[in-house]
Design an enzyme around this catalytic site. Structure first.
Site, PDB file in Angstrom:
ATOM      1  N   TYR A  94       0.790  -1.221   0.000  1.00  0.00           N
ATOM      2  CA  TYR A  94       0.000   0.000   0.000  1.00  0.00           C
ATOM      3  C   TYR A  94       0.829   1.282   0.000  1.00  0.00           C
ATOM      4  CZ  TYR A  94      -3.624  -3.367   1.161  1.00  0.00           C
ATOM      5  OH  TYR A  94      -4.460  -4.443   1.127  1.00  0.00           O
ATOM      6  N   PRO A 107     -11.208  -0.315  -2.808  1.00  0.00           N
ATOM      7  CA  PRO A 107     -12.371  -1.102  -3.220  1.00  0.00           C
ATOM      8  C   PRO A 107     -13.685  -0.399  -2.884  1.00  0.00           C
ATOM      9  CG  PRO A 107     -11.543  -1.933  -1.142  1.00  0.00           C
ATOM     10  CD  PRO A 107     -10.657  -0.770  -1.525  1.00  0.00           C
ATOM     11  N   HIS A 322      -7.716   1.493   1.256  1.00  0.00           N
ATOM     12  CA  HIS A 322      -7.399   0.090   1.510  1.00  0.00           C
ATOM     13  C   HIS A 322      -6.242  -0.135   2.482  1.00  0.00           C
ATOM     14  CE1 HIS A 322      -7.896  -4.053   0.952  1.00  0.00           C
ATOM     15  NE2 HIS A 322      -7.762  -4.171  -0.344  1.00  0.00           N
ATOM     16  N   SER A 532     -11.928 -11.300  -5.438  1.00  0.00           N
ATOM     17  CA  SER A 532     -12.174 -11.248  -3.997  1.00  0.00           C
ATOM     18  C   SER A 532     -13.667 -11.404  -3.756  1.00  0.00           C
ATOM     19  CB  SER A 532     -11.697  -9.908  -3.425  1.00  0.00           C
ATOM     20  OG  SER A 532     -11.884  -9.855  -2.026  1.00  0.00           O
TER      21      SER A 532
END
Length: 606
Positions: A94, A107, A322, A532
């Site tokens: 990240y 997301p 995220h 996912s």
């Protein structure tokens, strides 16, 4: 009331602390086991000659001392850490990632369509916000029950501490994640027509969250405010992280901007009231994921924080930053917030609540120019991303379970079939698994393109194979996926271990071994399918962007009698198409179910 809250807080905090600190530490698998699993996982992507070469490199890595040295160093590294991967993963996955967070990282999850109502935007926003604040009170009190899996095995709850009041700050070479303490975070920021407002959401007299009716008063005051300043500063958060870091450093040199940035960064969340009314599910996914473009709603965002997005017609969703947490934690909050029943109290007196305050900016010509640059770059990203929201109504997990298979494994095998039908080959496939059985665990990769799945998809449409043989291969593929999922959750996956070996090698300045530069290794990690799932009771479409130019981002929610899927692709490659993938995936789901239903598992004789 306050003494009772204190007692429950103390008790629950001890329980939540135990769910992290008292859990087992994330293990480091034996090197030989990881190598063995890795060699099996790459078989679908390698020719016999390539696989032979890859096997020899793996043998060399184990026998020339490199693997043994790195494994020992990794074990030693783990001895001094509460979770050997925790900080590395936050950094590598990240904070050092330099592409824009919009599409590439954050997301999104849509809400179900709202019920018709007067002033639906404010009504929906105030109800959802009230539910989230109620949930935040439970998080702050340590009153969220410890989650369990399987036979009541507790899992780590540490991510809940980063659910609210988190902010990502752009820096070079690595961003910073800050979590503001509860006492300093009693407000939200509302974005409306490109302006930002500080909105207090706690009653000054009682210290409790405002009621839904009181929140509605605050939000109407924002919607009635005139436009008096810059209206697109938030578009800067869509930039490349190095570029945004440079602009951010310019902004914060000015005291007015610094104060505004501090209010945004310390806010509980950002609520975006958009002047857009999405019609289709696909358009709502786009509104949630990226804002549909600079001229529509992308300017009305702050992508470095969790954002609740509500369109003019009440449609919208939540976009999570995220780095702070994994989606499953945020989605649990979403479900609880939507299910929360709002009270019917009338608004309190104005003296009990501070009025919304416009957050001012002072922009230099250089920063104003960067806003224009950011608008053009964001529009290029939005125009180049294909999105399709698939609502599959044929069946769901209830019907899949009658086939004696895992619903998730069933879906993943059907997805392998869909990709093969489109491309006549298998591909690197990433499915996210959590590792929260361990203290401060985050994720591991499920490599869904198993040899068993590859054998099945080749046989499924082959005229020479008979249906019974296809069904047997299909069940073998489903079982292999379920086994891999279990091993990944138990800390026995491949990818995080190999990442750790590479990172410890970098720290020790050990040259990169040919094992890691092998084209087969690179091919196996080229995630053409990045997937996912987060099971949720609400009818929502999840979404995120692809991770490679010739790939798909594919997220799904398998409900009792339906499946909701968000599919994205980059148009620039020309070999992918979300709409085509959706059509072939639907047929593949039907075909796999028909095949397994026609060849049920034989019941054991008594």
């Amino acid at each position: 009331r306050s003494s009772g809250t204190s007692r429950s807080m103390a008790s629950a905090l001890r329980g939540m602390a135990a769910s992290s600190a008292s859990l087992p530490k994330l293990p480091i698998p034996p090197l030989a086991k990881t190598i063995e699993k890795y060699l099996k996982s790459v078989a679908p992507f390698a020719s016999p000659a390539e696989l032979s070469h890859t096997t020899s490199l793996a043998k060399q890595f184990q026998e020339d001392g490199t693997g043994e040295k790195l494994q020992a160093a990794l074990v030693k590294h783990a001895e001094t850490k509460r979770n050997w991967l925790e900080q590395w993963w936050l950094s590598v996955a990240y904070l050092t990632y330099r592409s824009p967070v919009v599409v590439h990282s954050n997301p999104g999850y849509t809400f179900a369509d709202p019920e018709p109502a007067a002033d639906v935007q404010v009504a929906r926003a105030s109800q959802i916000l009230h539910g989230m604040l109620h949930y935040k009170e439970r998080v702050d009190a340590g009153a969220i029950p410890v989650e369990t899996i399987r036979s009541n095995t507790p899992i780590c709850m540490a991510q809940y501490d980063r659910l609210f009041s988190a902010a990502r700050i752009p820096r070079v070479p690595e961003d910073q994640l800050i979590i503001t303490p509860r006492a300093q975070s009693r407000h939200i920021v509302v974005a409306y027509r490109g302006q930002f407002f500080r909105v207090d959401v706690y009653n000054q007299a009682t210290g409790l969250p405002l009621t839904a009716a009181e929140l509605a008063v605050q939000l109407r005051a924002v919607s009635e405010a005139p436009i008096v300043g810059p209206t697109a500063v938030g578009i800067l958060t869509t930039q490349d992280r190095d570029v945004w870091a440079g602009v951010y450093s310019q902004l914060e040199k000015n005291p007015t901007n610094k104060a505004t940035l501090d209010v945004i960064n310390t806010a509980i969340l950002v609520l975006c009231l958009d002047d857009v009314a999405p019609i289709s599910h696909t358009e709502t996914v786009g509104l949630t994921l990226h804002g549909l473009g600079a001229s529509r709603a992308s300017y009305n965002r702050w992508f470095d924080k969790m954002q609740v997005i509500i369109g003019r017609n009440g449609k919208g969703g939540v976009l999570f930053e995220h780095s702070a947490l994994d989606a499953v934690v945020g989605c649990h909050m979403m479900e609880a917030a939507i299910a929360h029943k709002c009270d019917s109290h009338q608004p309190s007196s104005p003296a009990s609540v501070a009025k919304p305050a416009l957050l001012p900016w002072t922009l230099t010509p250089a920063v104003a120019s960067e806003i224009d640059v950011a608008k053009r770059a964001l529009d290029k990203l939005v125009d180049g991303l294909g999105i399709h929201a698939l609502q599959f109504l044929g069946f769901g997990k209830n019907q899949i379970k009658t086939l004696s298979v895992s619903p998730d494994a069933f879906f993943q095998v059907a997805l392998q079939l869909a990709y093969y039908r489109l491309n006549r080959k298998t591909c690197g496939t990433y499915e996210t698994s959590h590792t929260r059985m361990f203290g401060y665990g985050r994720t591991e990769t499920i490599r869904s393109a198993t040899p068993e799945a590859a054998a099945f998809v080749r046989a499924m449409d082959c005229p020479q194979s008979n249906p019974a043989a296809r069904a047997k291969l299909c069940r073998s593929a489903v079982a292999a996926h379920s086994d891999y999922t279990r091993e990944a959750m138990e800390g026995r996956g491949i990818d995080r271990h190999m990442l750790g070996l590479r990172l410890i090698a970098a720290e020790l300045k050990v040259p990169s071994h040919p094992f890691f530069t092998d084209p087969v290794f690179q091919r196996s990690c080229h995630w053409n399918l990045s997937t996912s799932t987060v099971p949720m009771a609400i009818n929502n479409f999840p979404s995120f962007g692809p991770v490679v130019s010739d790939g798909y981002g594919l997220t799904y929610n398998i409900k009792d009698d339906s499946i909701y899927v968000g599919i994205t692709h980059f148009k620039v490659d020309g070999t992918t198409c979300a709409v085509k993938m959706a059509a072939v995936l639907q047929q593949s789901l039907v075909d796999v179910r028909t095949l397994l239903a026609a060849h049920p598992v034989a019941k054991a004789k008594l």
